[in-house]
Write a protein that holds these residues in place. Structure first.
Motif, PDB file in Angstrom:
ATOM      1  N   PRO A  14      55.477  16.927  62.993  1.00 59.16           N
ATOM      2  CA  PRO A  14      55.292  15.478  62.978  1.00 59.16           C
ATOM      3  C   PRO A  14      55.742  14.758  64.250  1.00 59.16           C
ATOM      4  N   LEU A  15      56.094  15.506  65.313  1.00 58.11           N
ATOM      5  CA  LEU A  15      56.403  14.841  66.570  1.00 58.11           C
ATOM      6  C   LEU A  15      55.154  14.127  67.072  1.00 58.11           C
ATOM      7  N   LEU A  16      55.355  13.155  67.938  1.00 58.16           N
ATOM      8  CA  LEU A  16      54.213  12.470  68.524  1.00 58.16           C
ATOM      9  C   LEU A  16      53.384  13.462  69.321  1.00 58.16           C
ATOM     10  N   PRO A  17      52.067  13.270  69.383  1.00 59.26           N
ATOM     11  CA  PRO A  17      51.210  14.231  70.068  1.00 59.26           C
ATOM     12  C   PRO A  17      51.587  14.480  71.516  1.00 59.26           C
ATOM     13  N   ASP A  18      52.103  13.467  72.190  1.00 52.34           N
ATOM     14  CA  ASP A  18      52.434  13.623  73.603  1.00 52.34           C
ATOM     15  C   ASP A  18      53.922  13.843  73.835  1.00 52.34           C
ATOM     16  N   ALA A  19      54.646  14.229  72.767  1.00 51.63           N
ATOM     17  CA  ALA A  19      56.080  14.463  72.931  1.00 51.63           C
ATOM     18  C   ALA A  19      56.321  15.611  73.903  1.00 51.63           C
ATOM     19  N   GLU A  20      57.298  15.459  74.773  1.00 48.13           N
ATOM     20  CA  GLU A  20      57.614  16.489  75.743  1.00 48.13           C
ATOM     21  C   GLU A  20      58.300  17.663  75.068  1.00 48.13           C
ATOM     22  N   GLN A  21      58.173  18.846  75.670  1.00 51.47           N
ATOM     23  CA  GLN A  21      58.781  20.030  75.092  1.00 51.47           C
ATOM     24  C   GLN A  21      60.284  19.871  74.935  1.00 51.47           C
TER      25      GLN A  21
ATOM     26  N   LEU B  12      60.240  18.749  55.684  1.00 48.23           N
ATOM     27  CA  LEU B  12      59.942  18.059  56.934  1.00 48.23           C
ATOM     28  C   LEU B  12      61.167  17.915  57.823  1.00 48.23           C
ATOM     29  N   ASP B  13      62.366  17.808  57.233  1.00 44.89           N
ATOM     30  CA  ASP B  13      63.575  17.866  58.058  1.00 44.89           C
ATOM     31  C   ASP B  13      63.642  19.206  58.781  1.00 44.89           C
ATOM     32  N   ALA B  14      63.372  20.294  58.042  1.00 47.38           N
ATOM     33  CA  ALA B  14      63.411  21.626  58.648  1.00 47.38           C
ATOM     34  C   ALA B  14      62.349  21.761  59.733  1.00 47.38           C
ATOM     35  N   LEU B  15      61.146  21.220  59.484  1.00 47.83           N
ATOM     36  CA  LEU B  15      60.086  21.298  60.479  1.00 47.83           C
ATOM     37  C   LEU B  15      60.429  20.470  61.712  1.00 47.83           C
ATOM     38  N   ALA B  16      61.002  19.287  61.516  1.00 45.01           N
ATOM     39  CA  ALA B  16      61.396  18.457  62.654  1.00 45.01           C
ATOM     40  C   ALA B  16      62.455  19.157  63.500  1.00 45.01           C
ATOM     41  N   ARG B  17      63.415  19.832  62.837  1.00 45.82           N
ATOM     42  CA  ARG B  17      64.432  20.567  63.599  1.00 45.82           C
ATOM     43  C   ARG B  17      63.800  21.716  64.374  1.00 45.82           C
TER      44      ARG B  17
ATOM     45  N   SER C 123      61.746  17.327  73.923  1.00 51.61           N
ATOM     46  CA  SER C 123      61.913  16.424  72.770  1.00 51.61           C
ATOM     47  C   SER C 123      62.856  15.265  73.055  1.00 51.61           C
ATOM     48  N   ALA C 124      63.095  15.006  74.359  1.00 50.03           N
ATOM     49  CA  ALA C 124      64.038  13.939  74.687  1.00 50.03           C
ATOM     50  C   ALA C 124      63.552  12.586  74.191  1.00 50.03           C
ATOM     51  N   ARG C 125      62.218  12.407  74.108  1.00 52.00           N
ATOM     52  CA  ARG C 125      61.682  11.119  73.706  1.00 52.00           C
ATOM     53  C   ARG C 125      61.349  11.071  72.218  1.00 52.00           C
ATOM     54  N   SER C 126      61.595  12.142  71.499  1.00 50.34           N
ATOM     55  CA  SER C 126      61.236  12.172  70.083  1.00 50.34           C
ATOM     56  C   SER C 126      62.246  11.366  69.273  1.00 50.34           C
ATOM     57  N   PRO C 127      61.775  10.362  68.522  1.00 48.78           N
ATOM     58  CA  PRO C 127      62.718   9.556  67.736  1.00 48.78           C
ATOM     59  C   PRO C 127      63.290  10.354  66.585  1.00 48.78           C
ATOM     60  N   THR C 128      64.502  10.023  66.212  1.00 43.03           N
ATOM     61  CA  THR C 128      65.076  10.603  65.001  1.00 43.03           C
ATOM     62  C   THR C 128      65.879   9.510  64.295  1.00 43.03           C
ATOM     63  N   PRO C 129      65.693   9.270  63.001  1.00 42.75           N
ATOM     64  CA  PRO C 129      64.726  10.013  62.198  1.00 42.75           C
ATOM     65  C   PRO C 129      63.282   9.623  62.509  1.00 42.75           C
TER      66      PRO C 129
ATOM     67  N   THR D 125      61.722  20.215  67.382  1.00 43.08           N
ATOM     68  CA  THR D 125      62.504  19.585  68.441  1.00 43.08           C
ATOM     69  C   THR D 125      63.581  20.497  69.018  1.00 43.08           C
ATOM     70  N   GLY D 126      64.010  21.488  68.242  1.00 44.49           N
ATOM     71  CA  GLY D 126      65.144  22.300  68.667  1.00 44.49           C
ATOM     72  C   GLY D 126      66.464  21.568  68.542  1.00 44.49           C
ATOM     73  N   ARG D 127      66.471  20.490  67.761  1.00 42.85           N
ATOM     74  CA  ARG D 127      67.678  19.679  67.601  1.00 42.85           C
ATOM     75  C   ARG D 127      68.180  19.779  66.172  1.00 42.85           C
ATOM     76  N   ASP D 128      69.457  20.087  66.018  1.00 48.61           N
ATOM     77  CA  ASP D 128      70.035  20.214  64.684  1.00 48.61           C
ATOM     78  C   ASP D 128      70.131  18.875  63.956  1.00 48.61           C
ATOM     79  N   ASP D 129      70.099  17.761  64.696  1.00 53.56           N
ATOM     80  CA  ASP D 129      70.226  16.459  64.065  1.00 53.56           C
ATOM     81  C   ASP D 129      68.877  15.813  63.760  1.00 53.56           C
TER      82      ASP D 129
END
Length: 289
Positions: free
Chosen positions: A37-44, A151-156, A46-52, A159-163
């Motif tokens: 569910p990251l944005l299509p243009d999110a960088e690898q 979806l929490d698990a998929l987002a982690r 994931s610095a710009r990926s919002p959370t939640p 993004t590679g982010r535990d939060d």
């Protein structure tokens, strides 16, 4: 367990892969891109990926998908959208595999149309970030719990982010919001209504937005919102009402199915503004009996 990568981005999904199992009550069967569910243009990075990640979850029977479904999906401003088909309904029973297959095909057509509309004037970027899922969950409390876990698990994972996490909003119609708060769905041995609503709106931090119906008066709305189990959550912004566009407000799946039976295809096309869905209805001779 979260859905394994790569995500299913093809428009062709084998029928046997559609059904969830007792071990996996949620199955993602289509995504607009491989990092949803990251944005299509999110960088690898994931610095710009919002959370939640704010995800709109349109859970419906999609029988068939129509203009009101599209309007519900377009309401609000979200990072991602999910069209979800629940195959087990406490009122209607469990869908057969063949019915699931055609519903999912129509839902994919709706998702592709939502993606197309994202690039038009007035479109929103989040519309292009859409997925389709099949799940088995009898109540919105269980839907929310399953989706948060998956979806929490998929987002982690993405993004590679535990939060990393998601926040879910369910756009619904008036009849559905009444069912969400109906005590008959929360009888022993299941948790009671108050506990279930605390899990849905408190623990999961999910919310519900309800489209107004033209035949429901504002006094009836006020009475509903002032109810003992609704008032608390409405005050916290967890239950909100909004207006659908006039052309979508009176549309119903029942009326569309009747129009198909009577060969009133102009009426069908006005109610289903997605040609791909109308083509499926014609091809499979749906609703003819």
């Amino acid at each position: 367990m979260a859905p394994r990568l790569p995500l299913p981005t093809s428009s062709a999904v084998p029928v046997l892969s559609l059904l969830p199992t007792s071990h996996t009550p949620f199955k993602l069967v289509y995504a607009s891109h491989g990092r949803w569910p990251l944005l299509p243009d999110a960088e690898q990075s994931s610095a710009r990926s919002p959370t939640p990640l704010r995800i709109s979850v349109l859970d419906s029977s999609f029988n068939p998908p129509h203009l009101a479904h599209l309007s519900l999906a377009q309401h609000g401003d979200y990072d991602a959208h999910l069209l979800a088909l629940t195959i087990g309904n406490p009122d209607k029973g469990r869908l057969e595999q063949s019915a699931v297959a055609v519903r999912v095909e129509m839902m994919r057509a709706l998702a592709l149309d939502l993606q197309r509309r994202a690039g038009e004037p007035g479109g929103k970027k989040g519309w292009a970030n859409v997925a389709v899922a099949v799940m088995e969950a009898p109540t919105f409390t269980s839907k929310s719990r399953i989706l948060r876990e998956e979806l929490d698990a998929l987002a982690r994972e993405q993004t590679g982010r535990d939060d990393a996490s998601v926040r879910l909003t369910f756009p619904v119609g008036w009849d559905t919001v009444i069912r969400i708060f109906a005590p008959r769905y929360y009888q022993p041995p299941n948790p009671d209504l108050a506990s279930s609503m605390h899990d849905l709106f408190g623990t999961d931090d999910s919310s519900v937005t309800c489209a107004r119906r033209g035949d429901i008066s504002r006094s009836e709305e006020s009475e509903f919102l002032a109810g003992p189990e609704v008032q608390k959550w409405a005050r916290q912004g967890k239950v909100e009402l909004f207006d659908l566009p006039d052309e979508a407000r009176a549309i119903s799946s029942t009326a569309i199915r009747a129009a198909v039976q009577e060969d009133r295809w102009d009426d069908v096309a006005r109610s289903i503004p997605v040609k791909g869905i109308v083509d499926i209805v014609r091809r499979d001779r749906l609703y003819r009996q």
